[in-house]
Write an enzyme that holds these catalytic residues in place. Structure first.
Site, PDB file in Angstrom:
ATOM      1  N   ALA A  62       6.571  58.440  45.197  1.00  0.00           N
ATOM      2  CA  ALA A  62       6.889  59.647  45.807  1.00  0.00           C
ATOM      3  C   ALA A  62       5.234  60.238  45.581  1.00  0.00           C
ATOM      4  O   ALA A  62       4.144  59.708  45.059  1.00  0.00           O
ATOM      5  CB  ALA A  62       7.417  60.382  44.544  1.00  0.00           C
ATOM      6  N   GLY A 101       9.065  55.329  44.430  1.00  0.00           N
ATOM      7  CA  GLY A 101      10.072  55.515  45.598  1.00  0.00           C
ATOM      8  C   GLY A 101       9.638  54.740  46.790  1.00  0.00           C
ATOM      9  O   GLY A 101      10.792  54.529  47.523  1.00  0.00           O
ATOM     10  N   GLU A 104      11.968  51.955  46.367  1.00  0.00           N
ATOM     11  CA  GLU A 104      13.415  52.448  46.428  1.00  0.00           C
ATOM     12  C   GLU A 104      13.732  52.546  47.980  1.00  0.00           C
ATOM     13  O   GLU A 104      15.014  52.270  48.490  1.00  0.00           O
ATOM     14  CB  GLU A 104      13.632  53.769  45.835  1.00  0.00           C
ATOM     15  CG  GLU A 104      13.650  53.615  44.329  1.00  0.00           C
ATOM     16  CD  GLU A 104      13.758  54.802  43.538  1.00  0.00           C
ATOM     17  OE1 GLU A 104      12.854  55.764  43.903  1.00  0.00           O
ATOM     18  OE2 GLU A 104      14.604  55.064  42.591  1.00  0.00           O
ATOM     19  N   GLU A 124       7.655  54.271  37.474  1.00  0.00           N
ATOM     20  CA  GLU A 124       7.964  55.587  37.026  1.00  0.00           C
ATOM     21  C   GLU A 124       7.890  56.078  35.601  1.00  0.00           C
ATOM     22  O   GLU A 124       7.540  56.941  35.093  1.00  0.00           O
ATOM     23  CB  GLU A 124       9.455  56.058  37.417  1.00  0.00           C
ATOM     24  CG  GLU A 124       9.650  56.395  39.120  1.00  0.00           C
ATOM     25  CD  GLU A 124       9.625  54.884  39.617  1.00  0.00           C
ATOM     26  OE1 GLU A 124       9.635  54.074  39.237  1.00  0.00           O
ATOM     27  OE2 GLU A 124      10.023  55.236  40.950  1.00  0.00           O
TER      28      GLU A 124
HETATM   29  N1  CAA Z   1       1.040  60.606  44.923  1.00  0.00           N
HETATM   30  C1  CAA Z   1      -0.129  61.195  44.850  1.00  0.00           C
HETATM   31  N2  CAA Z   1      -1.266  60.759  44.937  1.00  0.00           N
HETATM   32  C2  CAA Z   1      -1.558  59.467  44.641  1.00  0.00           C
HETATM   33  C3  CAA Z   1      -0.348  58.547  44.318  1.00  0.00           C
HETATM   34  C4  CAA Z   1       0.903  59.255  44.513  1.00  0.00           C
HETATM   35  N3  CAA Z   1       1.804  58.433  44.232  1.00  0.00           N
HETATM   36  N4  CAA Z   1      -0.808  57.245  44.261  1.00  0.00           N
HETATM   37  C5  CAA Z   1      -2.072  57.471  44.231  1.00  0.00           C
HETATM   38  N5  CAA Z   1      -2.513  58.748  44.580  1.00  0.00           N
HETATM   39  C6  CAA Z   1      -3.779  59.212  44.738  1.00  0.00           C
HETATM   40  C7  CAA Z   1      -4.522  58.775  43.488  1.00  0.00           C
HETATM   41  O1  CAA Z   1      -4.794  60.145  42.849  1.00  0.00           O
HETATM   42  C8  CAA Z   1      -6.031  58.697  44.242  1.00  0.00           C
HETATM   43  O2  CAA Z   1      -6.661  59.956  44.711  1.00  0.00           O
HETATM   44  P1  CAA Z   1      -8.207  60.270  44.731  1.00  0.00           P
HETATM   45  O3  CAA Z   1      -8.872  59.474  45.553  1.00  0.00           O
HETATM   46  O4  CAA Z   1      -8.257  61.669  45.220  1.00  0.00           O
HETATM   47  O5  CAA Z   1      -8.709  60.029  43.343  1.00  0.00           O
HETATM   48  C9  CAA Z   1      -5.759  58.064  45.455  1.00  0.00           C
HETATM   49  O6  CAA Z   1      -4.376  58.185  45.533  1.00  0.00           O
HETATM   50  C10 CAA Z   1      -6.003  56.443  45.553  1.00  0.00           C
HETATM   51  O7  CAA Z   1      -5.418  56.009  44.203  1.00  0.00           O
HETATM   52  P2  CAA Z   1      -6.219  54.979  43.181  1.00  0.00           P
HETATM   53  O8  CAA Z   1      -7.548  55.311  43.150  1.00  0.00           O
HETATM   54  O9  CAA Z   1      -5.198  54.873  42.149  1.00  0.00           O
HETATM   55  O10 CAA Z   1      -6.137  53.778  44.395  1.00  0.00           O
HETATM   56  P3  CAA Z   1      -5.934  52.020  43.744  1.00  0.00           P
HETATM   57  O11 CAA Z   1      -6.358  51.324  45.200  1.00  0.00           O
HETATM   58  O12 CAA Z   1      -6.597  51.885  42.573  1.00  0.00           O
HETATM   59  O13 CAA Z   1      -4.362  51.927  43.279  1.00  0.00           O
HETATM   60  C11 CAA Z   1      -1.951  52.422  43.464  1.00  0.00           C
HETATM   61  C12 CAA Z   1      -3.367  52.292  44.391  1.00  0.00           C
HETATM   62  C13 CAA Z   1      -1.646  51.166  42.851  1.00  0.00           C
HETATM   63  C14 CAA Z   1      -0.727  52.601  44.520  1.00  0.00           C
HETATM   64  C15 CAA Z   1      -2.124  53.392  42.385  1.00  0.00           C
HETATM   65  O14 CAA Z   1      -2.650  54.491  43.020  1.00  0.00           O
HETATM   66  C16 CAA Z   1      -0.994  53.834  41.516  1.00  0.00           C
HETATM   67  O15 CAA Z   1      -0.410  53.123  40.799  1.00  0.00           O
HETATM   68  N6  CAA Z   1      -0.441  55.029  42.120  1.00  0.00           N
HETATM   69  C17 CAA Z   1       0.824  55.337  41.602  1.00  0.00           C
HETATM   70  C18 CAA Z   1       2.141  54.891  41.837  1.00  0.00           C
HETATM   71  C19 CAA Z   1       3.248  55.303  41.262  1.00  0.00           C
HETATM   72  O16 CAA Z   1       3.232  55.651  40.050  1.00  0.00           O
HETATM   73  N7  CAA Z   1       4.166  55.407  42.094  1.00  0.00           N
HETATM   74  C20 CAA Z   1       5.638  56.161  41.727  1.00  0.00           C
HETATM   75  C21 CAA Z   1       5.477  57.681  41.740  1.00  0.00           C
HETATM   76  S1  CAA Z   1       6.897  58.381  41.121  1.00  0.00           S
HETATM   77  C22 CAA Z   1       8.031  58.018  42.168  1.00  0.00           C
HETATM   78  O17 CAA Z   1       7.986  57.438  43.181  1.00  0.00           O
HETATM   79  C23 CAA Z   1       9.457  58.416  41.817  1.00  0.00           C
HETATM   80  C24 CAA Z   1      10.710  58.710  42.579  1.00  0.00           C
HETATM   81  O18 CAA Z   1      11.616  58.760  42.009  1.00  0.00           O
HETATM   82  C25 CAA Z   1      10.663  58.800  44.195  1.00  0.00           C
END
Ligand code: CAA
Ligand code: NAI
Length: 697
Positions: A62, A101, A104, A124
């Site tokens: 998400a 998500g 999912e 999450e």
């Molecule tokens: N939402 C919004 N922004 C996000 C994001 C997300 N899910 N994931 C990453 N970003 C943004 C970061 O803030 C970062 O922004 P900036 O460049 O402005 O700093 C940019 O994307 C790149 O992220 P990273 O620097 O972390 O890049 P990376 O290559 O080192 O890692 C990643 C990539 C493994 C995807 C890591 O970003 C990560 O773990 N992201 C979170 C994933 C996550 O927690 N997903 C679950 C979300 S909750 C959900 O999905 C709930 C649901 O029920 C639907």
């Protein structure tokens, strides 16, 4: 602008999500997916659908920035209903990190193929929420409750190979994953393969339906430390519903649980840390395009507690490292400790033996400084905390290291500018302050000297990331950000002992809040003789701690300190002898001991620390309140679900903290360190917050 979701028609149509950088499922993506699946359904020329993404990863979840806003339709569930109603097979083409998500969405497809390097997970829990769109119901059906629950509770991703073995993916494809998925879909059509919907799969739930007690065993095995956290308990319940309730009823409950967590303080705090962590390494006056120097080889000076751990960090990341000591004996001792650390990890199953060999081979030891640093692109100094010695070492490094080498000191307190001046190249010098144990703790305070060059700073940040650390850039001040604030926390700790508290009361106030240990337990772990030596040198006093050291109680290493540690145990037991010593000190000072409640103790420890954080911000030593929060969460065990000291302070209310500090300072004889700082006063008086500072800047 490219379409956020593109439908490429054909007998096997391809739906491509294109929302850089990580294809987060923001509202426009969800709407695009709904439209694309509707068109695919209605287009008679389309017989199967491949779902994939552009750029570096399949959807990574998400869009977390949307969590602070009211939900915007369509929700993922609306998209999922369309997908599950599809009469045409849908195949997910996975690569990068399908997370949250994103995973999912993949679980709702009929089949999944993945590139070999894909890592799949439901992270999450790390954001204080739970998989809110089917993850808790579809994953157990696909891979079994016993494999799903640990993934959900740890939040850690699994490899494509593991996902293939447990049934989460159907095939691993080499080469172009979209092409592989198209070929897979063609085979499905040719074979008239069934549409496999995870929601209909019952086999793996049956044992739990027949014997729900089985689940208690799975919970006992999967649940790690969950004290104080709302999300793990809720996730455990939601997974239980997968075999207790019909799918749709369970999902309705899950969505309610998800919304409650999303709106709660814990998740807000964890989301704050997620973004603060990424921001802490950004330096506004250094453009993101600044090219870091190329780091092929490292050298570490000193093979003691820190030097050993730092060397392991380099080797773990595949960077060859030379460790330099003053004598062969010290070197052998340091190398033996490193080897023992690795062997313990292998024994615990955390590392394969051949991987350990590979890492150990990347390390060389020498007592010849010139030979050791000659080839290094980065040198990290970790010798004793002594300015004279550090200057001597940097003076030599100036003559011996490559002209473009980055020269870093791991000093805990000392002035990095002064250390830089011992060389003719202060722009190449900065602090890289690791935390003990250096191979484990995630924080890396990067100390920017007055003359540190932008590309040197960029290099330290890039190296920090490469070795798996969370870099936070700070300025020069005694103890930098973390230790300076830690010192402020200690001011009242000993006074409270004299007033009536015992070590376990003081430490208990912090462990109850979620810290792994309090100031006295931490002192015992680090060794009480360390602080004692510093005090002796500066003429300072700490009555109780000094008396303990004088009695030979150095902490865990002697089995006795503020606590006793019986039979080599590392867990503290309150000691009546210490209580006696403290009570006698109170009597000597003419203090009538009283009962201090947990709230008072907590506030007298934490508010001075927040106050010092405010001073640090005001002085520009930390760039943002979030940087301080990241430092405390990753370096000092501040419970992440309260968001770090500055985030927590905003929640408590700054005017309350100001008033309490004024009282605490007055009671401590107007100790200026405890007086509310000018920034705290300004913000409290104007109804402001630390978070608001960032927005105003
Ligand atoms: N939402 C919004 N922004 C996000 C994001 C997300 N899910 N994931 C990453 N970003 C943004 C970061 O803030 C970062 O922004 P900036 O460049 O402005 O700093 C940019 O994307 C790149 O992220 P990273 O620097 O972390 O890049 P990376 O290559 O080192 O890692 C990643 C990539 C493994 C995807 C890591 O970003 C990560 O773990 N992201 C979170 C994933 C996550 O927690 N997903 C679950 C979300 S909750 C959900 O999905 C709930 C649901 O029920 C639907
Ligand atoms: P330590 O005493 O365990 O190790 C220091 C090592 O440096 C010793 O093995 C010593 O032989 C070696 N050494 C001394 N002079 C040397 C020289 N000229 N050349 C090569 N090696 C030399 O000390 P520790 O705890 O590892 O601390 C090192 C530095 O890291 C200090 O500046 C300390 O303040 C800092 N630090 C310590 C932390 C801790 O928790 N121990 C945490 C963060 C930083």
């Amino acid at each position: 602008m490219a379409n956020i979701v593109e439908l490429r028609p054909g007998a096997v149509a391809v739906i491509v999500v294109d929302n850089p950088p990580v294809n987060a499922l923001k509202q426009a993506v969800r709407a695009g997916l709904r439209d694309a699946f509707t068109r695919a359904r209605d287009d008679a020329g389309i017989h199967a659908i491949v779902l994939t993404a552009a750029g570096r990863t399949f959807m990574a979840g998400a869009d977390i920035t949307e969590f602070d806003k009211p939900p915007q339709p369509p929700g993922l569930v609306e998209v999922f209903d369309l997908m599950e109603a599809s009469k045409k097979p849908i195949v997910a083409a996975l690569f990068g990190t399908p997370l949250g998500g994103g995973l999912e969405v993949a679980l709702t497809c009929h089949y999944r193929v993945a590139a070999p390097t894909t890592r799949l997970g439901l992270p999450e829990i790390k954001l204080g929420i739970l998989p809110g769109a089917g993850g808790t119901q579809r994953l157990p059906r696909l891979i079994g409750v016993d494999k799903a629950l640990p993934m959900i509770l740890s939040g850690d991703p699994i490899s494509a190979q593991e996902a293939l073995a447990n049934g989460l993916v159907d095939e691993i494809v080499e080469g172009d994953v979209t092409e592989g998925a198209i070929a897979f879909a063609r085979r499905l059509l040719a074979e008239k393969a069934p549409l496999k919907r995870a929601r209909d799969m019952e086999d793996k739930l049956k044992p739990y339906r027949d014997n729900p007690k089985l689940y208690d065993e799975v919970v006992a095995k999967s649940a790690k430390r969950t004290r104080g956290l709302a999300a793990p308990a809720a996730a455990i319940e939601c997974v239980r519903w997968s075999f207790e309730k019909p799918f749709d009823e369970a999902e309705r409950g899950v969505r309610e649980a998800f919304q409650k967590l999303r709106e709660g303080d814990q998740s807000k705090a964890q989301r704050h840390i997620f973004f603060a962590e990424r921001e802490a390494a950004k330096v506004p006056d250094i453009p993101a395009s600044t090219k870091p120097r190329d780091i092929k080889r490292a050298a570490v000076i000193g093979a003691g507690t820190m030097g050993g751990g730092i060397s392991m960090c380099f080797a773990n990341a595949g960077i060859p490292v030379t460790i330099i000591e003053t004598s062969q004996e010290a070197l052998d001792k340091g190398l033996a400790t490193i080897k023992r650390n690795y062997e313990n990890t292998v024994k615990r199953g955390g590392l394969k033996a051949d991987e350990m060999e590979r890492r150990v081979k990347l390390m060389t030891g020498t007592t010849d400084l010139a030979a050791g640093v000659r080839e290094a692109d980065i040198v990290v100094e970790a010798v004793f905390e002594d300015m004279g010695l550090k200057k001597e070492v940097f003076g030599k490094l100036d003559k011996l290291a490559k002209p473009d080498a980055v020269l870093a000191t791991n000093t805990s307190y000392l002035n990095v500018n002064e250390i830089g001046k011992a060389t003719a190249r202060p722009p190449s010098v900065l602090g890289m302050h690791f935390f003990s144990p250096a191979n484990v703790m995630r924080l890396l305070e990067i100390v920017r000297g007055a003359e540190t060059a932008p590309d040197v700073l960029a290099t330290a940040i890039a190296v920090g990331r490469k070795i798996g650390k969370v870099p936070a850039v700070v300025g020069v001040t005694h103890g930098f950000v973390g230790n300076r604030m830690l010192h402020a926390r200690g001011i009242e700790a000993e006074r409270m002992l004299l007033e009536g508290a015992l070590p376990q009361d003081v430490d208990g106030a912090l462990t109850e809040f979620g810290f792994p240990m309090g100031p006295f337990g931490m002192g015992d772990l680090a060794g009480l003789d360390v602080g004692w030596r510093v005090r002796k040198a500066s003429g300072a006093k700490a009555e109780i701690a000094d008396a303990l050291v004088d009695a030979g109680r150095y902490g865990q290493k002697t089995g006795k300190g503020f606590y006793k540690y019986e039979g080599g145990s590392r867990s503290p037991t309150p000691d009546p002898d210490v209580e006696k010593l403290i009570v006698e000190a109170s009597v000597r000072h003419g203090v009538k001991r009283r009962n201090l409640d947990r709230k008072e103790i907590f506030e007298r420890l934490i508010f001075p620390l927040i106050n010092e954080g405010a001073r640090i911000l005001d002085e520009g030593i930390a760039m943002r309140p979030g940087d301080i929060d990241v430092i405390w969460v990753y370096g000092y065990g501040w419970p992440v679900w309260t968001g770090g000291p500055m985030h927590y302070a905003d929640r408590v209310g700054l005017s309350y903290i100001r008033d309490r500090l004024a009282e605490i300072a007055a009671r401590a004889g107007n100790n200026p360190k405890l007086e509310p700082s000018p920034l705290l006063m300004r913000l409290a008086d104007s109804g402001g917050t630390f978070a608001g500072l960032k927005k105003a800047a």
